[in-house]
Design an enzyme around this catalytic site. Structure first.
Site, short mmCIF file in Angstrom:
data_model
loop_
_atom_site.label_atom_id
_atom_site.label_comp_id
_atom_site.label_asym_id
_atom_site.label_seq_id
_atom_site.Cartn_x
_atom_site.Cartn_y
_atom_site.Cartn_z
NE ARG A 1 -2.50 -0.63 3.49
CZ ARG A 1 -3.10 -0.41 4.64
NH1 ARG A 1 -4.36 -0.05 4.67
NH2 ARG A 1 -2.46 -0.54 5.77
CG ASN B 1 -3.85 -4.04 2.96
OD1 ASN B 1 -3.29 -3.99 1.87
ND2 ASN B 1 -3.19 -3.96 4.10
#
Length: 99
Positions: free
Chosen positions: A20, A38
């Site tokens: 991320r 996520n």
């Protein structure tokens, strides 16, 4: 100037390896708008908005990921501008909570 908006799903070993943060860095460096988060199933989902070339380049980068990741698949689909509303106020690109 044309604008592309793609929603992308990345599967593989992409959580717990800084994926991320890597996506956020790559996207902001490229001047893209959007978000990354996520998912509970272990995948990473992202939305990229910008010039078609920059968006396509970002999707290509996602296919490789950071060195510690292993990307098994990347799928994308066209998204609408309303999907950008998931970003945090005042941010061009946001890291969102897990869903």
């Amino acid at each position: 100037m044309s604008r592309a908006i793609l929603q992308v799903m990345i599967r593989g070993r992409v959580q717990g390896v800084g994926y991320r943060a890597w996506v956020e860095y790559q996207a902001t460096t490229s001047g893209l708008e959007g978000w990354v988060r996520n998912r509970r199933d272990g995948s990473v989902e992202a939305l990229f908005a910008g010039t078609p070339k920059h968006v396509a380049d970002m999707v290509a980068l996602c296919r490789h990921g950071p060195p510690s990741s292993r990307v098994d698949s990347v799928t994308s689909e066209t998204a609408g501008a309303d999907e950008l509303n998931l970003r945090r106020a005042g941010e061009a690109f946001s890291v969102l909570p897990t869903v």
